[in-house]
Design a protein around this motif. Structure first.
Motif, PDB file in Angstrom:
ATOM      1  N   GLU A   1       2.192  -3.910  -5.801  1.00 16.73           N
ATOM      2  CA  GLU A   1       1.424  -2.892  -6.315  1.00 16.73           C
ATOM      3  C   GLU A   1       0.972  -1.817  -5.450  1.00 16.73           C
ATOM      4  N   ALA A   2       0.855  -1.999  -4.227  1.00 17.04           N
ATOM      5  CA  ALA A   2       0.801  -0.916  -3.375  1.00 17.04           C
ATOM      6  C   ALA A   2       2.076  -0.019  -2.862  1.00 17.04           C
TER       7      ALA A   2
ATOM      8  N   ARG B   1       2.037   2.251  -6.125  1.00 14.63           N
ATOM      9  CA  ARG B   1       1.015   3.456  -5.954  1.00 14.63           C
ATOM     10  C   ARG B   1       1.697   4.380  -5.002  1.00 14.63           C
ATOM     11  N   ASP B   2       2.326   3.766  -3.962  1.00 18.13           N
ATOM     12  CA  ASP B   2       3.127   4.872  -3.218  1.00 18.13           C
ATOM     13  C   ASP B   2       3.979   5.720  -3.866  1.00 18.13           C
TER      14      ASP B   2
ATOM     15  N   GLU C   1       2.085   7.856  -7.138  1.00 14.82           N
ATOM     16  CA  GLU C   1       1.017   8.839  -6.978  1.00 14.82           C
ATOM     17  C   GLU C   1       1.146  10.406  -7.362  1.00 14.82           C
TER      18      GLU C   1
ATOM     19  N   THR D   1       1.544  11.237 -11.138  1.00 12.11           N
ATOM     20  CA  THR D   1       0.219  11.120 -12.015  1.00 12.11           C
ATOM     21  C   THR D   1      -0.432  12.396 -12.295  1.00 12.11           C
TER      22      THR D   1
ATOM     23  N   CYS E   1      -4.553   7.182 -15.808  1.00 14.10           N
ATOM     24  CA  CYS E   1      -3.689   8.236 -15.359  1.00 14.10           C
ATOM     25  C   CYS E   1      -2.239   8.305 -16.039  1.00 14.10           C
TER      26      CYS E   1
ATOM     27  N   MET F   1      -2.015  -1.476 -13.981  1.00 16.16           N
ATOM     28  CA  MET F   1      -2.394  -0.886 -12.816  1.00 16.16           C
ATOM     29  C   MET F   1      -3.288   0.342 -13.319  1.00 16.16           C
TER      30      MET F   1
ATOM     31  N   TYR G   1      -2.239   3.027 -15.431  1.00 13.54           N
ATOM     32  CA  TYR G   1      -1.214   4.214 -15.615  1.00 13.54           C
ATOM     33  C   TYR G   1      -0.650   4.109 -17.012  1.00 13.54           C
TER      34      TYR G   1
END
Length: 153
Positions: free
Chosen positions: A85-86, A89-90, A93, A96, A107, A144, A146
């Motif tokens: 997940e991290a 997101r990196d 991001e 989005t 998002c 998450m 999105y």
């Protein structure tokens, strides 16, 4: 060994019980009518032999086995790969954007789940066999927060 009417009554009673109570009942029936044999109980009543054996063991030892039904089934991909997940997101991001009408908290992404999967392999060093399929990746992105949205041309 037993009359069909008695067998039906015993089976009906067993269907109405669950867990340790059902195993205790099965063990009692096995001891009373089938000489404590799980195999005979399986043959005549159609019950699962392993369940009868566990019930007999619980009866003789006096301890009750605790069922762990929650541990059954497939683990979620988040449990298998905790850093996923991290890492997503990196990568995501910068692509989005918020809902322009502010009607939802999601998002919107300008990239596809397939592109996110490929970027995880290329940039973050994941193996192809470790990552979920494209469809599962899309479901993970939805969980998450999105939403995938097609670009307007």
């Amino acid at each position: 060994m037993l009359e069909s009417r008695v067998q039906e009554t015993i089976q009906d009673a067993a269907q109405k019980l669950t867990g340790a109570r059902k195993r205790a009942f099965m063990a009692k029936v096995a001891i009373d009518y089938f000489d404590g044999s799980a195999r005979k109980t399986e043959t005549y009543l159609g019950w699962n032999r392993k369940s009868v054996q566990v019930g007999l063991h619980e009866h003789h030892s006096g301890t009750i086995c605790i069922d762990n039904y929650r541990a059954r089934g497939r683990q979620s991909i988040e449990a298998k790969l905790p850093r996923l997940e991290a890492d997503i997101r990196d990568l995501v991001e910068e692509h989005t954007q918020a809902d322009p009408k502010f009607q939802s908290t999601f998002c919107y992404l300008q990239v596809s789940a397939r592109a996110v999967r490929e970027a995880l392999i290329e940039v973050k060093g994941y193996e192809d066999s470790d990552l979920p399929t494209r469809q599962t990746m899309g479901n993970l992105l939805n969980r998450m927060g999105y939403r995938l949205k097609k670009r307007k041309k």
